[in-house]
Design a protein around this motif. Structure first.
Motif, PDB file in Angstrom:
ATOM      1  N   VAL A  52      36.622  -7.705 -21.270  1.00 14.73           N
ATOM      2  CA  VAL A  52      35.221  -8.582 -22.043  1.00 14.73           C
ATOM      3  C   VAL A  52      36.027  -9.360 -23.104  1.00 14.73           C
ATOM      4  CG1 VAL A  52      33.397  -8.220 -23.503  1.00 14.73           C
ATOM      5  CG2 VAL A  52      33.550  -7.021 -21.169  1.00 14.73           C
ATOM      6  N   LEU A  53      36.954  -8.795 -23.856  1.00 16.64           N
ATOM      7  CA  LEU A  53      37.453  -9.392 -24.935  1.00 16.64           C
ATOM      8  C   LEU A  53      38.388 -10.578 -24.534  1.00 16.64           C
ATOM      9  CD1 LEU A  53      38.183  -6.369 -27.465  1.00 16.64           C
ATOM     10  CD2 LEU A  53      36.371  -8.184 -27.585  1.00 16.64           C
ATOM     11  N   ASN A  54      39.048 -10.329 -23.336  1.00 16.49           N
ATOM     12  CA  ASN A  54      39.970 -11.379 -22.880  1.00 16.49           C
ATOM     13  C   ASN A  54      39.192 -12.537 -22.187  1.00 16.49           C
ATOM     14  OD1 ASN A  54      42.235 -10.006 -23.882  1.00 16.49           O
ATOM     15  ND2 ASN A  54      42.729  -8.948 -21.816  1.00 16.49           N
ATOM     16  N   HIS A  55      37.909 -12.532 -21.895  1.00 17.76           N
ATOM     17  CA  HIS A  55      37.175 -13.308 -21.186  1.00 17.76           C
ATOM     18  C   HIS A  55      35.985 -14.087 -22.109  1.00 17.76           C
ATOM     19  CE1 HIS A  55      39.625 -11.323 -17.962  1.00 17.76           C
ATOM     20  NE2 HIS A  55      39.332 -12.612 -17.428  1.00 17.76           N
ATOM     21  N   GLY A  56      36.443 -14.397 -23.115  1.00 16.60           N
ATOM     22  CA  GLY A  56      35.529 -15.089 -23.886  1.00 16.60           C
ATOM     23  C   GLY A  56      34.592 -14.268 -24.954  1.00 16.60           C
ATOM     24  N   VAL A  57      34.498 -13.336 -25.099  1.00 16.41           N
ATOM     25  CA  VAL A  57      33.765 -12.656 -26.132  1.00 16.41           C
ATOM     26  C   VAL A  57      34.724 -12.001 -27.243  1.00 16.41           C
ATOM     27  CG1 VAL A  57      32.231 -10.464 -26.470  1.00 16.41           C
ATOM     28  CG2 VAL A  57      32.396 -11.855 -24.251  1.00 16.41           C
ATOM     29  N   SER A  58      34.258 -12.430 -28.312  1.00 15.93           N
ATOM     30  CA  SER A  58      35.146 -12.044 -29.533  1.00 15.93           C
ATOM     31  C   SER A  58      34.838 -10.516 -29.967  1.00 15.93           C
ATOM     32  CB  SER A  58      34.861 -13.008 -30.759  1.00 15.93           C
ATOM     33  OG  SER A  58      33.476 -12.871 -31.394  1.00 15.93           O
ATOM     34  N   LYS A  59      35.485 -10.152 -31.032  1.00 19.62           N
ATOM     35  CA  LYS A  59      35.237  -8.655 -31.344  1.00 19.62           C
ATOM     36  C   LYS A  59      34.194  -8.715 -32.060  1.00 19.62           C
ATOM     37  CE  LYS A  59      38.953  -5.693 -32.005  1.00 19.62           C
ATOM     38  NZ  LYS A  59      39.893  -4.823 -32.900  1.00 19.62           N
ATOM     39  N   GLU A  60      34.021  -9.823 -32.821  1.00 23.48           N
ATOM     40  CA  GLU A  60      32.590  -9.858 -33.869  1.00 23.48           C
ATOM     41  C   GLU A  60      31.280  -9.742 -32.827  1.00 23.48           C
ATOM     42  OE1 GLU A  60      35.533 -11.895 -34.005  1.00 23.48           O
ATOM     43  OE2 GLU A  60      36.319 -10.807 -35.765  1.00 23.48           O
ATOM     44  N   GLU A  61      31.568 -10.611 -31.750  1.00 23.82           N
ATOM     45  CA  GLU A  61      30.330 -10.547 -30.805  1.00 23.82           C
ATOM     46  C   GLU A  61      30.308  -9.040 -30.163  1.00 23.82           C
ATOM     47  OE1 GLU A  61      29.524 -14.347 -28.407  1.00 23.82           O
ATOM     48  OE2 GLU A  61      31.860 -13.956 -28.525  1.00 23.82           O
ATOM     49  N   LEU A  62      31.285  -8.509 -29.784  1.00 28.03           N
ATOM     50  CA  LEU A  62      31.000  -7.226 -29.007  1.00 28.03           C
ATOM     51  C   LEU A  62      30.765  -6.052 -30.009  1.00 28.03           C
ATOM     52  CD1 LEU A  62      31.391  -5.831 -26.154  1.00 28.03           C
ATOM     53  CD2 LEU A  62      33.780  -5.761 -26.645  1.00 28.03           C
ATOM     54  N   PHE A  63      31.408  -5.948 -31.070  1.00 30.00           N
ATOM     55  CA  PHE A  63      31.290  -4.720 -31.936  1.00 30.00           C
ATOM     56  C   PHE A  63      30.352  -5.135 -32.919  1.00 30.00           C
ATOM     57  CE2 PHE A  63      35.595  -4.310 -29.875  1.00 30.00           C
ATOM     58  CZ  PHE A  63      35.329  -3.111 -29.238  1.00 30.00           C
ATOM     59  N   ALA A  64      29.312  -4.253 -33.009  1.00 27.02           N
ATOM     60  CA  ALA A  64      28.360  -4.177 -34.264  1.00 27.02           C
ATOM     61  C   ALA A  64      29.115  -3.389 -35.390  1.00 27.02           C
ATOM     62  CB  ALA A  64      27.038  -3.350 -33.937  1.00 27.02           C
ATOM     63  N   GLN A  65      28.544  -3.813 -36.701  1.00 24.91           N
ATOM     64  CA  GLN A  65      28.937  -2.925 -37.887  1.00 24.91           C
ATOM     65  C   GLN A  65      28.115  -1.509 -37.564  1.00 24.91           C
ATOM     66  OE1 GLN A  65      30.843  -3.760 -40.405  1.00 24.91           O
ATOM     67  NE2 GLN A  65      31.476  -5.523 -39.231  1.00 24.91           N
ATOM     68  N   PHE A  66      28.970  -0.582 -38.068  1.00 19.44           N
ATOM     69  CA  PHE A  66      28.492   0.915 -37.969  1.00 19.44           C
ATOM     70  C   PHE A  66      27.029   1.033 -38.774  1.00 19.44           C
ATOM     71  CE2 PHE A  66      28.230   5.204 -39.975  1.00 19.44           C
ATOM     72  CZ  PHE A  66      28.035   5.914 -38.934  1.00 19.44           C
ATOM     73  N   ASP A  67      26.057   1.532 -38.100  1.00 22.01           N
ATOM     74  CA  ASP A  67      24.703   1.484 -38.724  1.00 22.01           C
ATOM     75  C   ASP A  67      24.393   3.161 -39.146  1.00 22.01           C
ATOM     76  OD1 ASP A  67      22.104   1.802 -39.417  1.00 22.01           O
ATOM     77  OD2 ASP A  67      21.342   0.726 -37.906  1.00 22.01           O
ATOM     78  N   SER A  68      24.903   3.228 -40.629  1.00 26.76           N
ATOM     79  CA  SER A  68      24.606   4.757 -40.930  1.00 26.76           C
ATOM     80  C   SER A  68      23.272   5.421 -40.821  1.00 26.76           C
ATOM     81  CB  SER A  68      24.984   4.844 -42.281  1.00 26.76           C
ATOM     82  OG  SER A  68      24.380   4.137 -43.126  1.00 26.76           O
ATOM     83  N   ASN A  69      22.285   4.330 -40.511  1.00 28.21           N
ATOM     84  CA  ASN A  69      20.876   4.939 -40.343  1.00 28.21           C
ATOM     85  C   ASN A  69      20.567   5.601 -39.073  1.00 28.21           C
ATOM     86  OD1 ASN A  69      19.981   4.238 -42.882  1.00 28.21           O
ATOM     87  ND2 ASN A  69      19.596   1.932 -42.288  1.00 28.21           N
ATOM     88  N   ILE A  70      21.567   5.533 -38.007  1.00 28.27           N
ATOM     89  CA  ILE A  70      21.410   5.958 -36.733  1.00 28.27           C
ATOM     90  C   ILE A  70      22.289   7.373 -36.856  1.00 28.27           C
ATOM     91  CG2 ILE A  70      21.889   5.877 -34.192  1.00 28.27           C
ATOM     92  CD1 ILE A  70      21.542   2.846 -34.730  1.00 28.27           C
ATOM     93  N   GLU A  71      21.744   8.228 -36.503  1.00 28.81           N
ATOM     94  CA  GLU A  71      22.196   9.617 -36.321  1.00 28.81           C
ATOM     95  C   GLU A  71      23.775   9.681 -36.028  1.00 28.81           C
ATOM     96  OE1 GLU A  71      22.029  14.398 -34.634  1.00 28.81           O
ATOM     97  OE2 GLU A  71      20.262  12.936 -34.314  1.00 28.81           O
ATOM     98  N   PHE A  72      24.517  10.419 -36.749  1.00 24.37           N
ATOM     99  CA  PHE A  72      26.097  10.656 -36.379  1.00 24.37           C
ATOM    100  C   PHE A  72      26.604  11.910 -36.971  1.00 24.37           C
ATOM    101  CE2 PHE A  72      30.519   9.674 -37.462  1.00 24.37           C
ATOM    102  CZ  PHE A  72      30.877   8.976 -36.443  1.00 24.37           C
ATOM    103  N   GLU A  73      26.658  12.990 -36.195  1.00 22.21           N
ATOM    104  CA  GLU A  73      26.823  14.103 -36.523  1.00 22.21           C
ATOM    105  C   GLU A  73      28.255  14.533 -36.445  1.00 22.21           C
ATOM    106  OE1 GLU A  73      26.669  17.321 -38.092  1.00 22.21           O
ATOM    107  OE2 GLU A  73      24.682  17.171 -37.398  1.00 22.21           O
ATOM    108  N   GLU A  74      28.882  14.747 -37.794  1.00 17.59           N
ATOM    109  CA  GLU A  74      30.199  14.993 -38.096  1.00 17.59           C
ATOM    110  C   GLU A  74      30.452  16.477 -37.673  1.00 17.59           C
ATOM    111  OE1 GLU A  74      32.404  12.475 -41.032  1.00 17.59           O
ATOM    112  OE2 GLU A  74      30.257  11.642 -41.316  1.00 17.59           O
ATOM    113  N   ASN A  75      29.576  17.447 -37.930  1.00 23.77           N
ATOM    114  CA  ASN A  75      30.012  18.715 -37.760  1.00 23.77           C
ATOM    115  C   ASN A  75      30.223  19.100 -36.270  1.00 23.77           C
ATOM    116  OD1 ASN A  75      30.054  21.489 -37.753  1.00 23.77           O
ATOM    117  ND2 ASN A  75      28.257  21.672 -38.981  1.00 23.77           N
ATOM    118  N   THR A  76      31.450  19.418 -35.914  1.00 25.21           N
ATOM    119  CA  THR A  76      31.805  19.361 -34.579  1.00 25.21           C
ATOM    120  C   THR A  76      31.386  20.902 -34.130  1.00 25.21           C
ATOM    121  OG1 THR A  76      34.016  20.655 -35.184  1.00 25.21           O
ATOM    122  CG2 THR A  76      34.050  18.217 -35.004  1.00 25.21           C
ATOM    123  N   SER A  77      30.893  21.680 -34.680  1.00 25.80           N
ATOM    124  CA  SER A  77      30.080  22.954 -34.107  1.00 25.80           C
ATOM    125  C   SER A  77      28.843  22.565 -33.602  1.00 25.80           C
ATOM    126  CB  SER A  77      30.266  24.035 -35.263  1.00 25.80           C
ATOM    127  OG  SER A  77      29.225  23.793 -36.375  1.00 25.80           O
TER     128      SER A  77
END
Length: 167
Positions: free
Chosen positions: A48-73
């Motif tokens: 995708v990145l090699n065929h006309g889509v930039s990193k900025e277009e493809l990847f969003a900024q991390f949204d901390s309001n969406i659940e993100f569980e760091e506790n591996t247990s």
């Protein structure tokens, strides 16, 4: 050599491009290989990145309001499913790494598992035949509680059989 899916090609060639569709096609690679046994997902991103889509277009900024569980247990099959949904909603490099880490914890490769077993048994006390069986099957070991239940059932059946013989 990597060959992109027809869905990914269609979305990349669409005018105008819809990044949500492209991300959906990329998520298809995870759905097809949730254990990340291949590197198809990474190759699809690179395609995708090699065929006309930039990193900025493809990847969003991390949204901390969406659940993100760091506790591996707390990482289990259910959370892994949610983490993939959260990744689709917030397609960013941090969440990609997170989903891969969860998959690695939940689905350790048989080779890593054998290496762990070998180290636990003081480097080499595991017979080669056992190692090769663990590598080839790729199955998770049977939980201890199941082994205990099976043992109890066998003991009860033996006791009943002996009781019947002694009558």
């Amino acid at each position: 050599m990597f060959t992109p899916s027809n869905m990914l090609l269609n979305y990349l060639n669409a005018q105008p491009r819809d990044m949500f569709d492209i991300v959906g096609a990329l998520m298809g690679y995870i759905n097809a290989d949730p254990m990340f046994k291949t590197n198809d997902f990474e190759q699809a991103i690179q395609y995708v990145l090699n065929h006309g889509v930039s990193k900025e277009e493809l990847f969003a900024q991390f949204d901390s309001n969406i659940e993100f569980e760091e506790n591996t247990s707390k990482w289990n099959e259910e959370y892994y499913s949610y983490a993939r949904v959260y990744l689709k909603d917030n397609f960013c490099e941090k969440r990609i790494a997170h989903v891969k880490a969860i998959a690695k914890k939940l689905y350790p490769s048989p080779v890593r598992q054998v290496a762990k077993n070998v180290n636990a048994n003081h480097a080499g006390n595991v017979p080669k035949k056992v190692q090769s069986q663990q590598i080839s099957t790729g199955r998770k070991p049977m939980p201890v509680w199941i082994k205990v239940v099976i043992a109890i059932v066998i003991i009860v059946l033996l006791a009943l059989a002996i009781k019947e013989l002694l009558k």
